[in-house]
Each structure stands twice: as structure tokens, then as C-alpha cells.
Motif scaffolding. Structure first.
Motif, mmCIF file in Angstrom:
data_model
loop_
_atom_site.group_PDB
_atom_site.id
_atom_site.type_symbol
_atom_site.label_atom_id
_atom_site.label_comp_id
_atom_site.label_asym_id
_atom_site.label_seq_id
_atom_site.Cartn_x
_atom_site.Cartn_y
_atom_site.Cartn_z
ATOM 1 N N THR A 110 -3.042 2.075 -6.928
ATOM 2 C CA THR A 110 -2.914 3.416 -6.357
ATOM 3 C C THR A 110 -1.551 3.587 -5.702
ATOM 4 O O THR A 110 -0.884 4.612 -5.884
ATOM 5 C CB THR A 110 -4.056 3.678 -5.358
ATOM 6 O OG1 THR A 110 -5.292 3.616 -6.074
ATOM 7 C CG2 THR A 110 -3.921 5.028 -4.690
ATOM 8 N N ALA A 111 -1.093 2.568 -4.984
ATOM 9 C CA ALA A 111 0.218 2.646 -4.332
ATOM 10 C C ALA A 111 1.337 2.787 -5.364
ATOM 11 O O ALA A 111 2.279 3.561 -5.167
ATOM 12 C CB ALA A 111 0.441 1.413 -3.452
ATOM 13 N N ILE A 114 1.179 6.388 -6.741
ATOM 14 C CA ILE A 114 1.652 7.327 -5.712
ATOM 15 C C ILE A 114 3.168 7.230 -5.547
ATOM 16 O O ILE A 114 3.865 8.248 -5.427
ATOM 17 C CB ILE A 114 0.934 7.075 -4.365
ATOM 18 C CG1 ILE A 114 -0.539 7.456 -4.472
ATOM 19 C CG2 ILE A 114 1.608 7.812 -3.222
ATOM 20 C CD1 ILE A 114 -0.807 8.920 -4.679
ATOM 21 N N ALA A 115 3.711 6.005 -5.564
ATOM 22 C CA ALA A 115 5.164 5.834 -5.413
ATOM 23 C C ALA A 115 5.914 6.585 -6.513
ATOM 24 O O ALA A 115 6.884 7.296 -6.233
ATOM 25 C CB ALA A 115 5.521 4.350 -5.432
ATOM 26 N N LEU A 118 5.645 10.344 -5.954
ATOM 27 C CA LEU A 118 6.490 10.806 -4.851
ATOM 28 C C LEU A 118 7.964 10.839 -5.248
ATOM 29 O O LEU A 118 8.694 11.750 -4.851
ATOM 30 C CB LEU A 118 6.278 9.932 -3.613
ATOM 31 C CG LEU A 118 4.936 10.105 -2.910
ATOM 32 C CD1 LEU A 118 4.784 9.087 -1.780
ATOM 33 C CD2 LEU A 118 4.765 11.524 -2.377
ATOM 34 N N ASN A 142 -2.764 14.479 -1.673
ATOM 35 C CA ASN A 142 -2.379 14.335 -0.263
ATOM 36 C C ASN A 142 -3.368 13.474 0.510
ATOM 37 O O ASN A 142 -2.977 12.684 1.371
ATOM 38 C CB ASN A 142 -2.224 15.707 0.386
ATOM 39 C CG ASN A 142 -1.015 16.444 -0.145
ATOM 40 O OD1 ASN A 142 -0.031 15.835 -0.551
ATOM 41 N ND2 ASN A 142 -1.085 17.759 -0.190
ATOM 42 N N CYS A 144 -5.093 11.026 -0.692
ATOM 43 C CA CYS A 144 -4.845 9.648 -1.112
ATOM 44 C C CYS A 144 -3.666 9.062 -0.339
ATOM 45 O O CYS A 144 -3.727 7.926 0.128
ATOM 46 C CB CYS A 144 -4.577 9.594 -2.599
ATOM 47 S SG CYS A 144 -4.378 7.933 -3.192
ATOM 48 N N ILE A 145 -2.592 9.814 -0.203
ATOM 49 C CA ILE A 145 -1.427 9.344 0.552
ATOM 50 C C ILE A 145 -1.840 9.038 1.988
ATOM 51 O O ILE A 145 -1.458 8.010 2.556
ATOM 52 C CB ILE A 145 -0.288 10.386 0.508
ATOM 53 C CG1 ILE A 145 0.238 10.509 -0.916
ATOM 54 C CG2 ILE A 145 0.832 10.015 1.466
ATOM 55 C CD1 ILE A 145 1.157 11.685 -1.136
ATOM 56 N N SER A 146 -2.653 9.904 2.570
ATOM 57 C CA SER A 146 -3.111 9.709 3.953
ATOM 58 C C SER A 146 -4.018 8.496 4.103
ATOM 59 O O SER A 146 -4.095 7.907 5.169
ATOM 60 C CB SER A 146 -3.864 10.944 4.443
ATOM 61 O OG SER A 146 -3.037 12.070 4.395
ATOM 62 N N LEU A 148 -3.977 5.550 2.302
ATOM 63 C CA LEU A 148 -3.523 4.300 1.700
ATOM 64 C C LEU A 148 -3.836 3.086 2.579
ATOM 65 O O LEU A 148 -4.211 2.033 2.069
ATOM 66 C CB LEU A 148 -2.032 4.355 1.385
ATOM 67 C CG LEU A 148 -1.656 5.129 0.128
ATOM 68 C CD1 LEU A 148 -0.150 5.145 -0.063
ATOM 69 C CD2 LEU A 148 -2.328 4.586 -1.107
#
Length: 171
Positions: A110-111, A114-115, A118, A142, A144-146, A148
Motif C-alpha cells: 500500500t505504501a 500511495i508513493a 503522490l 485520502n 488510506c494516506i491517513s 498508513l
């Protein structure tokens, strides 16, 4: 100025993008003596796919064909997301010909996803990026980002039960 050798690989790289937006990854097979041979099994490796996208964004984002390919590649990342309470989650690898061959979505996958998203969000205009993440998924993106950090904690607890010494079954 672009390095000539680096620029020569660009047409091949763009040609290797599959119709669904992912880049081809071939699965290796171990042979006698520990030597590896590339097999013909294609896998959808979101992790490796994100590295291709980030490299294209870094080196060639000013080229229209690259921008089109990267938007398609980012859309492939979003379309491979698993929707969950925590937001959008990703899994590292799947074999398209075997629906049952799916890894569980986790934090590091997931990271990575997301990277890349972004980075794409910074490079593309808002109008271009809206093609990547549909308005219906922006809230999940959003969230998901919150979340992590929470996902990392869950992932580490899961890994603890899976880790085995090198050469054994498991993670």
C-alpha cells in the motif's frame, strides 16, 4: 540533456506496457544448482510497476507519450486497489491466469502504491490527475494516506506469525 543510452530504452519500455496499464513482469524459476531462468509466466507485480512509473516520472515526464503511459499506469494501480474500511489497500503480486493466486493486501504494498500516486499527483495537473483517481475514490485514497501508520502496525503483527528462516516455507 538526456543520456543517449537511457533514451534508447524508452520506446521498448513504452511498448512493454500491457493493455491494462501494467508493465510485463516475468516470473523466474529456480533450476538445478540454484541458477535462475526466466519463465514465461507473467505476473502483475504492483511493486515493480511502481518503480517503472516513478522512473518515468523522474526522467521523462515532459514527453507526451510518457505522460499518457504513466497516467494509464497510475490508473492500473488504482484499479488493482482493494477497497476496505481503512481506505484503498494493495497487494504486491498476482498471477492474472489464476484468480486464486492473490497475496493479502498489506502496508508495504500500500505504501508503494500511495508513493507512486503522490508523485503522480505532484507532476500532473489537477485535470490530468482526476483521470487517475475517480472522484468516487478520492475519499478512500485520502483515508488510506491517513491510516498508513495503523496499517503498518497490523502488517507487522501479521508478519510476525509468517516469518521463517531463509529456505523454509513462509514469508
Amino acid at each position: 540533456m538526456l543520456d543517449d543510452a537511457k533514451f534508447r530504452i524508452l520506446p521498448e519500455l513504452l511498448k512493454d506496457q500491457k493493455e491494462n496499464g501494467l508493465w510485463i513482469t516475468l516470473r523466474g524459476e529456480q533450476k538445478n544448482g540454484g541458477l535462475y531462468k526466466w519463465g514465461d509466466t507473467q505476473v502483475e507485480n504492483i511493486g515493480l510497476h511502481t518503480f517503472v512509473i516513478e522512473r518515468l516520472l523522474e526522467d521523462w515526464n515532459h514527453i507526451p507519450d510518457v505522460r499518457t503511459a504513466v497516467i494509464k499506469g497510475l490508473q492500473a494501480i488504482v484499479s488493482n486497489a482493494v477497497r476496505a474500511e481503512e481506505g484503498l489497500l494493495w497487494r504486491w503480486l498476482k498471477v492474472p491466469t489464476r484468480e486464486d493466486y492473490l497475496y493479502v493486501p498489506d502496508y508495504d504494498d500500500t505504501a508503494r502504491a500511495i508513493a507512486s500516486l503522490l508523485i503522480g499527483q505532484k507532476v500532473f495537473t489537477q485535470g490530468e490527475f482526476i483521470e487517475v483517481i475517480p472522484a468516487s475514490d478520492i475519499y478512500l485514497f485520502n483515508a488510506c494516506i491517513s491510516n498508513l501508520a495503523t496499517l503498518a502496525e497490523k502488517d507487522l503483527c501479521f508478519l510476525d506469525s509468517e516469518l521463517q528462516p531463509n529456505g523454509k516455507e513462509g514469508g
